[in-house]
Motif scaffolding. Structure first.
Motif, PDB file in Angstrom:
ATOM      1  N   ALA A  22      -2.829 -28.464 113.943  1.00  0.00           N
ATOM      2  CA  ALA A  22      -4.159 -28.315 113.364  1.00  0.00           C
ATOM      3  C   ALA A  22      -5.026 -29.502 113.759  1.00  0.00           C
ATOM      4  N   GLY A  23      -6.258 -29.215 114.180  1.00  0.00           N
ATOM      5  CA  GLY A  23      -7.170 -30.262 114.602  1.00  0.00           C
ATOM      6  C   GLY A  23      -7.066 -30.613 116.068  1.00  0.00           C
ATOM      7  N   ASP A  69     -11.349 -28.364 108.382  1.00  0.00           N
ATOM      8  CA  ASP A  69     -10.696 -29.176 107.355  1.00  0.00           C
ATOM      9  C   ASP A  69      -9.246 -29.441 107.738  1.00  0.00           C
ATOM     10  N   LEU A  70      -8.823 -30.682 107.593  1.00  0.00           N
ATOM     11  CA  LEU A  70      -7.471 -31.096 107.982  1.00  0.00           C
ATOM     12  C   LEU A  70      -6.779 -31.785 106.811  1.00  0.00           C
ATOM     13  N   LYS A 134      -6.011 -36.695 100.562  1.00  0.00           N
ATOM     14  CA  LYS A 134      -7.353 -36.123 100.611  1.00  0.00           C
ATOM     15  C   LYS A 134      -7.545 -35.270 101.866  1.00  0.00           C
ATOM     16  N   LYS A 135      -8.303 -34.206 101.702  1.00  0.00           N
ATOM     17  CA  LYS A 135      -8.711 -33.381 102.834  1.00  0.00           C
ATOM     18  C   LYS A 135      -9.743 -34.162 103.659  1.00  0.00           C
ATOM     19  N   TYR A 136      -9.747 -33.955 104.992  1.00  0.00           N
ATOM     20  CA  TYR A 136     -10.683 -34.710 105.823  1.00  0.00           C
ATOM     21  C   TYR A 136     -11.118 -33.894 107.034  1.00  0.00           C
ATOM     22  N   LYS A 137     -12.160 -34.383 107.683  1.00  0.00           N
ATOM     23  CA  LYS A 137     -12.615 -33.856 108.969  1.00  0.00           C
ATOM     24  C   LYS A 137     -12.731 -35.022 109.949  1.00  0.00           C
ATOM     25  N   LEU A 138     -12.537 -34.728 111.225  1.00  0.00           N
ATOM     26  CA  LEU A 138     -12.874 -35.674 112.281  1.00  0.00           C
ATOM     27  C   LEU A 138     -14.271 -35.335 112.786  1.00  0.00           C
TER      28      LEU A 138
END
Length: 683
Positions: A22-23, A69-70, A134-138
């Motif tokens: 994922a990502g 979302d990652l 925590k959920k995160y985005k790049l």
């Protein structure tokens, strides 16, 4: 000049899209869930070339690409393969590629990495992501600026579990490991049926096959005594400690020295492992305790004495957060080595035989004497050299014991009063534990009188040591007051500490106005300034950040009574729960007007008042704390109103946004008139 080269094939294809985590994305036929921000330049997907890019085909200055979302409950490594291209050699607005981390529950993106160097081929960046619930985005941001020939291409983003320092050398980008080029000896990729060496090379360790890959260095082209080949791992980007392990084979006919070093950002080498065998006919496991509290590179170095030296092969580098030996992790916490003196002396102490020494004092808000640096109305240390019985130092302030062989950044604030000559009135020494070996690492040269000024110094000692502050009085006729506050210690050089400790929601105005803009600019607006304001008996003498930096203020002599100036933040992401806004304000002058802070939520016309001060408050910078909530996007507005006279300069500095409630709360959010305790001085 040394050249660093990647010893890998230039193909960027992966084994298959199905293997991508994922990502991750190779941009072969889709963007893998990555989306661009339509408010900025678009990204173009090139399926045939397997990359995504942005250029100046459209009007705009930047392009933004963000991931789906990652989640990363385990430590992971982000590898980015990219290229920056431009034909302009010199540009006042250089092209740049930035990578941010956008965490759930945070209003600001955290900068992880940035690059601006153009290249003729692709480059690789490796970044460690610490585990988080925590959920995160790049978020990738390409800044094109005004360069009409600029372009940025991203070939691959890959997120893998584990650490960036780990590698089995099976992928063609070699995990970001690079060879330090040498005309005669270099590290090469071995295996995969590659037979280009006169040595008998082994199978790899990962697959136990001739088709597997490893790194090797051979002595066949050695021409000089002590020829050296270096293989350099990606620089660590997050604090890590534990066990570094790897497999190696070594064959030598003449003496080979195979060593592993750590190298910090200042270029200091520390040996952590060296082979003790002359021959290793099979893959041998090496394990070594590894501690990188600040950015470091691991370097695998082989030194040959002749062309018949033999070879060294390397494979399967791995890392575990558990030490190889039975020792536990380092117990030292640099936060415990600092002090703001609000409660006590922390772990600092004095030797009473030295004389009166340092006293812990507090000055209430007043217009004659500056308070402490932490809040403007708290405690700090004061050494009055006029009380000394003889010229010379009047007392030493000892810090706690620091472990050896670590680099530190010491920062503190000091202010001087009453000296004719300031040079040497305050000095910092390093005492080794036996107090016999002493070294001066810093002393005052010159400083604005009565201004809290920041000093910083990097140091590293092989043995445990202590930081000692010494105040000096050269003669009875030239003695004054020395004030000390907010002593802090961090790991790494001060340059590295700035990167590691950077807070994305902080604005010190040192470089620009950060996230703030103004409703209108002109004589009656906020101005960015350093040093004292032009009008006497009003405004600060220096900024709060360093004492010699920048702040924002209104120049009352350019305004009329009741005129308003607005400093407005950009739109900030709304989050659920409480948030804390910390800032420092300066309201000194008999005619001082009013300073207010408002919250404006997206979609609302109303501005919600959060905080207000009216009239002269103190000659010091004072800390303001505001706790607020907004689940919608919002703006923060600082409004200054000019008072009844030109002695009405009002300033703000060091604005900090933080998620979560404030750890302290101000008793009064709104006040009108002078504080009751104004001009009371307490010791």
């Amino acid at each position: 000049m040394l050249r660093l080269c990647l010893l890998a094939a230039h193909a960027l294809r992966l084994a298959g899209a199905a293997l991508l985590s994922a990502g991750s994305c190779a941009f072969e036929d889709s963007a893998c869930g990555y989306q661009w921000d339509y408010a900025h330049l678009p990204w173009s997907l090139h399926g045939e070339g397997h990359y995504i890019s942005v250029d100046t085909s459209y009007e705009g200055e930047k392009a933004v690409l963000y991931s789906p979302d990652l989640y990363s409950e385990e430590w992971s490594c982000v590898r980015l393969i990219y290229q920056i291209a431009t034909t302009s050699e010199i540009s006042p607005d250089p092209i740049r590629l930035n990578l941010y981390l956008r965490q759930e529950g945070e209003s600001f993106d955290r900068l992880l990495w940035s690059a601006k160097e153009p290249s003729d081929s692709w480059l690789i960046a490796s970044l460690d992501l610490m585990n988080s619930t925590k959920k995160y985005k790049l978020v990738l941001e390409g800044e094109i600026g005004k360069d009409k020939s600029a372009s940025i291409a991203i070939f691959e983003i890959k997120i893998t579990p584990g650490y960036c320092i780990e590698c089995d050398f099976e992928e063609n980008h070699l995990c970001g490991f690079v060879n330090r080029w040498n005309p005669n000896v270099n590290w090469f990729v071995g295996g995969g049926n590659i037979h280009n060496s006169q040595s008998i090379l082994p199978k790899d360790h990962t697959l136990d096959s001739a088709l597997g890959h490893y790194m090797y260095v051979d002595s066949v082209y050695v021409k000089h005594f002590q020829e050296v080949a270096q293989l350099i791992a990606p620089k660590t980007t997050a604090p890590m400690s534990g066990c570094l392990s790897f497999y190696y084979q070594l064959k030598q006919e003449s003496n080979i020295v195979f060593t592993v070093y750590l190298r910090d950002v200042s270029g200091f080498y520390e040996e952590i492992w060296k082979t003790d065998t002359a021959l290793s006919v099979d893959w041998s496991l090496a394990e070594v305790d590894f501690n990188a509290p600040y950015p470091m590179e691991v370097i695998f170095e082989v030194a040959f004495n002749s062309a018949k030296g033999g070879y060294v092969a390397l494979d399967d580098i791995s890392f575990s957060p558990i030490y190889c030996s039975n020792q536990t992790g380092p117990l030292f916490d640099p936060a415990n080595a600092g002090c703001n003196f609000e409660e006590d002396l922390c772990d600092f102490y004095q030797d009473q035989k030295d004389g009166p020494g340092w006293s812990r004092v507090k000055v209430k808000r007043n217009v004659y004497r500056a308070g402490d640096h932490t809040t403007g109305f708290g405690y700090y240390l004061l050494a009055n050299t006029k009380f000394t019985s003889q010229p010379g130092y009047i007392g030493r302030l000892y810090g706690p014991t620091l472990p050896g062989n670590l680099q530190f950044c010491l920062r503190f604030f000091y202010a001087l009063y009453g000296f004719f000559k300031m040079s040497g009135t305050l000095a910092v020494y390093i005492f080794e534990e036996n107090h016999v070996v002493q070294e001066k690492i810093w002393s005052v040269l010159d400083s604005p009188k009565g201004v809290w000024t920041q000093a910083e110094v990097s140091f590293k000692k092989p043995m445990p040591c202590k930081v000692v502050f010494v105040s000096l009085c050269k003669s009875f006729w030239d003695c004054g007051l020395v004030a000390l506050d907010d002593v802090s210690l961090s790991l790494g050089s001060c340059q590295a500490a700035d990167l590691l400790l950077f807070s994305p929601g902080e604005c010190t105005f040192e470089n620009d106005e950060c996230i703030f803009t103004q409703k209108k600019r002109g004589r009656g607006s906020w101005h960015r300034r350093r040093g004292p304001t032009p009008t006497s008996y009003t405004g600060p003498k220096g900024d709060h950040t360093t004492g010699v930096g920048y702040y924002m203020y209104i120049e009352a002599s350019d305004m009329v009574y009741g005129q308003r100036a607005y400093l407005v933040s950009k739109s900030l992401r709304g989050i659920s729960g409480k948030q804390c806004l910390t800032f420092f304000y300066h309201m000194y002058g008999a005619g001082t007007g009013l300073l207010s802070v408002y919250l404006k939520k997206e979609g609302d016309d109303e501005e919600i008042p959060l905080w207000r001060r009216t009239g002269e408050q103190s000659i010091s910078w004072l800390r303001g704390l505001i706790e607020y909530e907004s689940d919608r996007n919002y703006q923060i507005i600082f409004e200054a109103i000019r008072g009844v006279s030109m002695r009405s300069d009002t300033a703000v500095d060091d604005i900090l946004f933080q998620a979560g409630p404030c750890l302290e709360m101000e008793e009064i959010q709104f006040s009108s008139g002078y504080p009751d305790s104004l001009n009371e001085i307490e010791y």
